[in-house]
Design a protein around this motif. Structure first.
Motif, PDB file in Angstrom:
ATOM      1  N   LEU A 246      -5.268  -9.357  10.593  1.00  0.00           N
ATOM      2  CA  LEU A 246      -3.977  -8.688  11.193  1.00  0.00           C
ATOM      3  C   LEU A 246      -2.670  -9.754  10.606  1.00  0.00           C
ATOM      4  O   LEU A 246      -1.761  -9.052  10.086  1.00  0.00           O
ATOM      5  CB  LEU A 246      -3.817  -8.382  12.507  1.00  0.00           C
ATOM      6  CG  LEU A 246      -4.663  -7.418  13.009  1.00  0.00           C
ATOM      7  CD1 LEU A 246      -4.602  -7.589  14.655  1.00  0.00           C
ATOM      8  CD2 LEU A 246      -4.300  -6.178  12.593  1.00  0.00           C
ATOM      9  N   GLN A 247      -3.008 -10.845  10.819  1.00  0.00           N
ATOM     10  CA  GLN A 247      -1.737 -11.785  10.307  1.00  0.00           C
ATOM     11  C   GLN A 247      -1.624 -11.680   8.781  1.00  0.00           C
ATOM     12  O   GLN A 247      -0.513 -11.746   8.282  1.00  0.00           O
ATOM     13  CB  GLN A 247      -2.433 -13.375  10.569  1.00  0.00           C
ATOM     14  CG  GLN A 247      -2.397 -13.530  12.041  1.00  0.00           C
ATOM     15  CD  GLN A 247      -2.748 -15.016  12.290  1.00  0.00           C
ATOM     16  OE1 GLN A 247      -3.132 -15.836  11.612  1.00  0.00           O
ATOM     17  NE2 GLN A 247      -2.418 -15.409  13.468  1.00  0.00           N
ATOM     18  N   ALA A 248      -2.850 -11.529   8.079  1.00  0.00           N
ATOM     19  CA  ALA A 248      -2.641 -11.295   6.654  1.00  0.00           C
ATOM     20  C   ALA A 248      -1.957  -9.971   6.116  1.00  0.00           C
ATOM     21  O   ALA A 248      -1.031  -9.924   5.447  1.00  0.00           O
ATOM     22  CB  ALA A 248      -3.990 -11.369   5.957  1.00  0.00           C
ATOM     23  N   THR A 251       1.643 -10.552   6.991  1.00  0.00           N
ATOM     24  CA  THR A 251       2.403 -11.381   6.098  1.00  0.00           C
ATOM     25  C   THR A 251       2.612 -10.445   4.756  1.00  0.00           C
ATOM     26  O   THR A 251       3.686 -10.554   4.200  1.00  0.00           O
ATOM     27  CB  THR A 251       1.474 -12.480   5.584  1.00  0.00           C
ATOM     28  OG1 THR A 251       0.845 -13.277   6.781  1.00  0.00           O
ATOM     29  CG2 THR A 251       2.127 -13.306   4.504  1.00  0.00           C
ATOM     30  N   LEU A 252       1.782  -9.723   4.327  1.00  0.00           N
ATOM     31  CA  LEU A 252       1.971  -8.665   3.156  1.00  0.00           C
ATOM     32  C   LEU A 252       3.071  -7.698   3.569  1.00  0.00           C
ATOM     33  O   LEU A 252       4.002  -7.629   2.515  1.00  0.00           O
ATOM     34  CB  LEU A 252       0.744  -8.215   2.888  1.00  0.00           C
ATOM     35  CG  LEU A 252       0.617  -7.120   1.665  1.00  0.00           C
ATOM     36  CD1 LEU A 252       0.996  -7.789   0.588  1.00  0.00           C
ATOM     37  CD2 LEU A 252      -0.778  -6.349   1.500  1.00  0.00           C
ATOM     38  N   GLN A 253       3.079  -7.235   4.534  1.00  0.00           N
ATOM     39  CA  GLN A 253       4.138  -6.335   5.102  1.00  0.00           C
ATOM     40  C   GLN A 253       5.595  -6.771   5.030  1.00  0.00           C
ATOM     41  O   GLN A 253       6.713  -6.513   4.590  1.00  0.00           O
ATOM     42  CB  GLN A 253       3.801  -5.420   6.379  1.00  0.00           C
ATOM     43  CG  GLN A 253       2.739  -4.616   6.236  1.00  0.00           C
ATOM     44  CD  GLN A 253       2.647  -3.872   7.771  1.00  0.00           C
ATOM     45  OE1 GLN A 253       3.264  -4.490   8.634  1.00  0.00           O
ATOM     46  NE2 GLN A 253       1.508  -3.242   7.682  1.00  0.00           N
ATOM     47  N   ARG A 327      18.058 -14.902   9.923  1.00  0.00           N
ATOM     48  CA  ARG A 327      17.802 -15.136  11.399  1.00  0.00           C
ATOM     49  C   ARG A 327      17.432 -13.688  12.381  1.00  0.00           C
ATOM     50  O   ARG A 327      16.661 -13.908  13.011  1.00  0.00           O
ATOM     51  CB  ARG A 327      18.945 -16.013  12.164  1.00  0.00           C
ATOM     52  CG  ARG A 327      18.743 -16.407  13.650  1.00  0.00           C
ATOM     53  CD  ARG A 327      19.990 -16.876  14.147  1.00  0.00           C
ATOM     54  NE  ARG A 327      20.348 -18.056  13.382  1.00  0.00           N
ATOM     55  CZ  ARG A 327      19.506 -19.415  13.882  1.00  0.00           C
ATOM     56  NH1 ARG A 327      18.780 -19.336  14.763  1.00  0.00           N
ATOM     57  NH2 ARG A 327      20.060 -20.680  13.281  1.00  0.00           N
ATOM     58  N   ARG A 328      18.229 -12.916  11.745  1.00  0.00           N
ATOM     59  CA  ARG A 328      18.086 -11.635  12.524  1.00  0.00           C
ATOM     60  C   ARG A 328      16.523 -11.204  12.363  1.00  0.00           C
ATOM     61  O   ARG A 328      15.738 -10.665  13.264  1.00  0.00           O
ATOM     62  CB  ARG A 328      18.913 -10.556  12.141  1.00  0.00           C
ATOM     63  CG  ARG A 328      18.855  -9.200  12.768  1.00  0.00           C
ATOM     64  CD  ARG A 328      19.992  -8.117  12.374  1.00  0.00           C
ATOM     65  NE  ARG A 328      19.961  -7.949  10.910  1.00  0.00           N
ATOM     66  CZ  ARG A 328      20.670  -8.057   9.939  1.00  0.00           C
ATOM     67  NH1 ARG A 328      21.533  -9.032  10.186  1.00  0.00           N
ATOM     68  NH2 ARG A 328      20.317  -7.832   8.823  1.00  0.00           N
ATOM     69  N   GLU A 329      16.170 -11.178  11.032  1.00  0.00           N
ATOM     70  CA  GLU A 329      14.858 -10.700  10.677  1.00  0.00           C
ATOM     71  C   GLU A 329      13.996 -11.630  11.497  1.00  0.00           C
ATOM     72  O   GLU A 329      12.665 -11.152  11.793  1.00  0.00           O
ATOM     73  CB  GLU A 329      14.585 -10.617   9.238  1.00  0.00           C
ATOM     74  CG  GLU A 329      15.489  -9.621   8.356  1.00  0.00           C
ATOM     75  CD  GLU A 329      15.451  -9.717   6.977  1.00  0.00           C
ATOM     76  OE1 GLU A 329      16.033  -8.947   6.214  1.00  0.00           O
ATOM     77  OE2 GLU A 329      14.504 -10.498   6.532  1.00  0.00           O
ATOM     78  N   LYS A 330      14.107 -13.016  11.333  1.00  0.00           N
ATOM     79  CA  LYS A 330      12.991 -13.905  11.817  1.00  0.00           C
ATOM     80  C   LYS A 330      13.064 -13.763  13.329  1.00  0.00           C
ATOM     81  O   LYS A 330      11.646 -13.704  14.062  1.00  0.00           O
ATOM     82  CB  LYS A 330      13.746 -15.266  11.722  1.00  0.00           C
ATOM     83  CG  LYS A 330      12.707 -16.420  12.493  1.00  0.00           C
ATOM     84  CD  LYS A 330      13.281 -17.651  12.299  1.00  0.00           C
ATOM     85  CE  LYS A 330      12.558 -18.763  12.773  1.00  0.00           C
ATOM     86  NZ  LYS A 330      12.528 -18.614  14.283  1.00  0.00           N
ATOM     87  N   GLU A 331      14.137 -13.392  13.927  1.00  0.00           N
ATOM     88  CA  GLU A 331      13.955 -13.074  15.631  1.00  0.00           C
ATOM     89  C   GLU A 331      13.061 -11.596  15.717  1.00  0.00           C
ATOM     90  O   GLU A 331      12.431 -11.644  16.731  1.00  0.00           O
ATOM     91  CB  GLU A 331      15.097 -12.827  16.207  1.00  0.00           C
ATOM     92  CG  GLU A 331      15.684 -14.355  16.356  1.00  0.00           C
ATOM     93  CD  GLU A 331      17.464 -14.319  16.652  1.00  0.00           C
ATOM     94  OE1 GLU A 331      17.981 -15.384  16.938  1.00  0.00           O
ATOM     95  OE2 GLU A 331      17.703 -13.196  16.865  1.00  0.00           O
ATOM     96  N   GLN A 332      13.360 -10.684  14.799  1.00  0.00           N
ATOM     97  CA  GLN A 332      12.860  -9.448  14.895  1.00  0.00           C
ATOM     98  C   GLN A 332      11.150  -9.524  14.985  1.00  0.00           C
ATOM     99  O   GLN A 332      10.378  -9.076  15.419  1.00  0.00           O
ATOM    100  CB  GLN A 332      13.349  -8.342  13.896  1.00  0.00           C
ATOM    101  CG  GLN A 332      12.862  -6.993  14.333  1.00  0.00           C
ATOM    102  CD  GLN A 332      13.445  -6.028  13.197  1.00  0.00           C
ATOM    103  OE1 GLN A 332      14.501  -6.579  12.494  1.00  0.00           O
ATOM    104  NE2 GLN A 332      12.755  -4.915  13.307  1.00  0.00           N
ATOM    105  N   LEU A 333      10.811 -10.329  13.948  1.00  0.00           N
ATOM    106  CA  LEU A 333       9.496 -10.625  13.519  1.00  0.00           C
ATOM    107  C   LEU A 333       8.735 -11.532  14.758  1.00  0.00           C
ATOM    108  O   LEU A 333       7.523 -11.284  15.098  1.00  0.00           O
ATOM    109  CB  LEU A 333       9.235 -11.171  12.138  1.00  0.00           C
ATOM    110  CG  LEU A 333       9.434 -10.382  10.952  1.00  0.00           C
ATOM    111  CD1 LEU A 333       9.515 -11.248   9.682  1.00  0.00           C
ATOM    112  CD2 LEU A 333       8.561  -9.410  10.777  1.00  0.00           C
ATOM    113  N   HIS A 334       9.328 -12.445  15.245  1.00  0.00           N
ATOM    114  CA  HIS A 334       8.847 -13.383  16.413  1.00  0.00           C
ATOM    115  C   HIS A 334       8.508 -12.420  17.554  1.00  0.00           C
ATOM    116  O   HIS A 334       7.838 -12.523  18.253  1.00  0.00           O
ATOM    117  CB  HIS A 334       9.743 -14.393  16.775  1.00  0.00           C
ATOM    118  CG  HIS A 334       9.298 -15.196  17.735  1.00  0.00           C
ATOM    119  ND1 HIS A 334       8.399 -15.931  17.667  1.00  0.00           N
ATOM    120  CD2 HIS A 334       9.851 -15.510  19.123  1.00  0.00           C
ATOM    121  CE1 HIS A 334       7.899 -16.895  18.710  1.00  0.00           C
ATOM    122  NE2 HIS A 334       8.743 -16.442  19.480  1.00  0.00           N
ATOM    123  N   THR A 335       9.664 -11.444  17.759  1.00  0.00           N
ATOM    124  CA  THR A 335       9.515 -10.368  19.113  1.00  0.00           C
ATOM    125  C   THR A 335       8.172  -9.620  18.754  1.00  0.00           C
ATOM    126  O   THR A 335       7.429  -9.511  19.846  1.00  0.00           O
ATOM    127  CB  THR A 335      10.816  -9.601  18.944  1.00  0.00           C
ATOM    128  OG1 THR A 335      11.616 -10.493  19.343  1.00  0.00           O
ATOM    129  CG2 THR A 335      10.396  -8.734  20.589  1.00  0.00           C
TER     130      THR A 335
END
Length: 720
Positions: A246-248, A251-253, A327-335
């Motif tokens: 799932l992590q791979a 990352t691809l997505q 940052r916006r995308e990072k916070e969205q991915l972290h959520t």
């Protein structure tokens, strides 16, 4: 005694001298002084006295007695200093007996020979020892006898000290006799100690066997836990691989999304450039008519330079910040990652719960399958042996009132109640007269009444069946064998305590169960299990018969476990061989009877005549009633005991009383291979000293009829 048996006593010389003087430096005191004293007639010379008794004077022998190479006159002793020469071997004379002999340096040194009386005594002692064949060293009664003879001759010639020496000799003889008596008394204790040691060894072996079974069970449980751990580890590894996958994919997505966002930004910038150019072209077209061409040319050149600088800055920013995530995308991915992780933990918990439920369902499934198998067997057994349900509607034609009245009478009634209704209709009485409860009358509170039957008044008679009676009896034996404190109590007291424990310490219910148990044993006395229990309670049969029965079943199970490859299932040949190995003395006919009983039980289950399940053959039913195989084993034990006692009583057909010695001889004649400890145990049973631990007195006697009754009540089989 040895000298008298030889038939000839050797005479010793009688020319003994006076007794030796007492020691000077001993308990009598220290030497004080020599002084001449008045001597008795015929004696002259010096005397001496001791510090403790100065008034008593001791005379010294005349000087003629201490001269070497001088004949000793009768009535006197040779004085011979022991330190003068070494002892000379008897039977030969050497140069050491000469008054003058050569020393190691070649000089002549005077020596003093032994006294003749001492030489005669030593020669006599050595000759007696040779004739008696005594060993040179070590204790021997013949050596003691020879030395005793020499010592008696020595005392005869010591007239003065003869009483004291005789007293010393008597004290030694008394003490030796006392020690021999003590040794003879300790021999039975030594035998008892050996018996106790053997019993302790048997207990230790039994404990080791039980520890081996527990250890094997722990090992099996450990193997099961290890397999469970391996299975859980495999599940964890599978989940880890899923998380990595799932992590791979994530990352691809993310890379695809990032490239798509960058392409979208470039497209927007291109669109903006095109719009700006269109606007500039429109402005240029509109301003060409008003502005100066030279000025427009300079503006165009300046705009191109600005555009070039802007492209350079854009390329530099793309090169510098191409790998940076907003940052916006990072916070969205972290959520999104936290949400996925939360879902994973929830799924993991649900998986663990489902695994636990799965294991529980598996155990429940196994129990249900076992119960289903048991119910199926019970159903098949009922199909073969149970009576079909009667058609009660046929009774309506014979009852006054017809079918309507019969339906009212039989509504909601069991078969037993409907039988009571029919009996009441036949007898012309009310149903309550038929169904009224019976009651027992209490036997009183006397000491002669067993503890579980001591009651005054009426007790309800529940008329319990044999199944409930079997459950009570099997529960009592389990309660009896659970602790040593129960075994130490009488049977009636233990039964009363068991009934109290079953009824939550309610004495009325305990007494009621006791009377109903006594009643069911009387009603089913034709069944061996109930009659055997009644005989033990009435002390007609000793409790050791039941203990032997339980031990025999355990011994047979242990023996057959080593021959079985599956859970209790084995061939008929191995089953017969296991029985013969367990009891080698058992007759072939008895062994075949046991095998036939086990085969019959196996055929009732699966119908395979070539295989036998010994666990099924030895297991009681659901109510605790022993299996037919176990009851046959008990019956053979009782029959073998009766046969043994019958063969034993053939030796006492013309006698009314039997002593211990006669019984021991008869036991050894009937069974010569029986160990001495078991013979003593049987004698103790016959004379009722089994439980008291008393030593068996050979003077005891017992009547012949009483002997037969006592021995039949114990488990006495032929030795292996």
């Amino acid at each position: 005694m040895a000298l008298e048996a030889r038939g000839a006593r050797r005479s010793l010389p009688t020319n003994f001298g006076t007794a030796r003087l007492p020691k000077i430096n001993n308990e009598f005191g220290k030497f004080q002084s020599y002084k001449p004293t008045q001597q008795p007639p015929g004696r002259q010379g010096w005397s001496y006295s001791l510090s403790k008794s100065p008034q008593i004077h001791y005379s010294l022998p005349p000087s003629s007695l201490v001269q070497p190479e001088q004949e000793v006159p009768p009535g006197q002793l040779d004085s011979w200093p022991v330190h003068s020469i070494k002892p000379v071997a008897s039977g030969r004379r050497s140069k050491l007996s000469d008054p003058l002999s050569l020393s190691s340096s070649g000089k002549i040194t005077p020596t003093i020979p032994k006294p003749k009386f001492l030489e005669h005594l030593e020669e006599f002692l050595q000759k007696e020892l040779r004739l008696l064949g005594c060993p040179l060293q070590g204790p021997c009664e013949l050596r003691v006898q020879a030395h005793r003879e020499v010592f008696e001759h020595l005392m005869e010639d010591f007239k003065t000290y003869k009483p004291l020496l005789s007293a010393i000799k008597n004290e030694y003889d008394l003490y030796v006799d006392y020690l021999q008596q003590q040794i003879a008394e300790l021999q039975p204790l030594k035998t008892h100690l050996f018996t106790v040691k053997e019993e302790c060894n048997r207990k230790i072996l039994a404990m080791r066997d039980s520890e081996k079974a527990d250890l094997e069970e722990a090992r099996q449980e450990n193997r099961g836990l290890l397999s469970t751990i391996d299975r859980l580890k495999e599940n964890e590894q599978s989940l880890r691989s899923q998380v990595d996958k799932l992590q791979a994919e994530l990352t691809l997505q993310y890379e695809q999304y990032k490239n798509e966002a960058d392409a979208r930004k470039l497209l927007i910038s291109d669109i903006n450039d095109l719009k700006f150019r269109q606007q500039e072209q429109k402005a240029d077209v509109s301003s060409e008519e008003r502005e100066d061409p030279v000025l427009l040319k300079m503006k165009i050149q300046r705009g191109r330079e600005d555009l070039k600088n802007a492209h350079q800055r854009i390329q530099q920013m793309l090169a510098d910040y191409g790998d940076v995530v907003p940052r916006r995308e990072k916070e969205q991915l972290h959520t999104e990652y936290q949400a996925l992780e939360t879902d994973f933990e929830a799924l993991k918990g649900r998986h663990i719960a489902m695994m636990g439920e799965h294991n529980t369902l598996q155990s429940v499934y196994k129990e249900m399958m076992a119960e289903k198998k048991e119910l199926t067997e019970h159903h098949e057994k009922l199909k073969r042996s149970a009576t079909p349900r009667p058609d009660w509607t046929r009774c309506a034609d014979y009852i006054e009132g017809g079918a309507d009245r019969w339906s009212l009478l039989a509504e909601g009634k069991s078969s037993e109640q409907m039988v009571d209704i029919l009996l009441a209709q036949i007898a012309g009485v009310d149903v309550s007269e038929i169904t009224k409860e019976e009651a027992f009358q209490g036997k009183g509170m006397s000491e002669d009444v067993p503890l579980y039957l001591r009651f005054e008044g009426s007790i309800p008679n529940r008329r319990i069946g044999k199944d409930e009676g079997s459950r009570l009896i099997s529960g009592f034996w389990q309660f009896r064998l659970t602790g040593s404190e129960n075994l130490a109590k009488p049977l009636d007291e233990t039964l009363y305590n068991y009934l109290l424990s079953v009824n939550d310490s309610d004495q009325a219910k305990a007494i009621e169960d006791g009377y109903n148990l006594h009643d069911v044993c009387a009603r089913f006395a034709h069944m061996p299990y109930f009659s055997f229990f009644t005989e033990i309670l009435s002390e007609d049969v000793d409790e050791s018969v039941f203990t032997w029965w339980v031990g025999a079943q355990a011994k047979l199970t242990e023996t057959l476990n080593g021959l079985s490859h599956e859970e209790g299932l084995m061939t008929v040949e191995n089953f017969q061989s296991g029985i013969s190995t367990c009891w080698p003395h058992k007759a072939l006919e008895s062994v075949c009877s046991l095998v036939a009983a086990a085969k019959l039980m196996q055929q009732q289950i699966d119908g395979d005549p070539a295989m036998v399940n010994f666990l099924t053959a030895l297991s009681p039913d659901s109510n605790g009633h022993p299996s037919p195989f176990a009851m046959l084993l008990l019956e053979q034990c009782r029959n073998e005991t009766k046969t043994f006692v019958k063969d034993l009583m053939k030796h006492f057909t013309d006698k009314s009383e039997i002593s211990v010695v006669q019984l021991r001889e008869a036991l050894l004649m009937v069974d010569p291979n029986r160990p001495e400890a078991e013979v003593d145990q049987i004698i103790g049973m016959a004379f009722s000293i089994v439980s008291t631990g008393q030593s068996i007195d050979d003077s005891l006697v017992v009547a012949v009829d009483q002997l037969s009754e006592r021995l039949i009540s114990f488990p006495i089989l032929k030795s292996n």
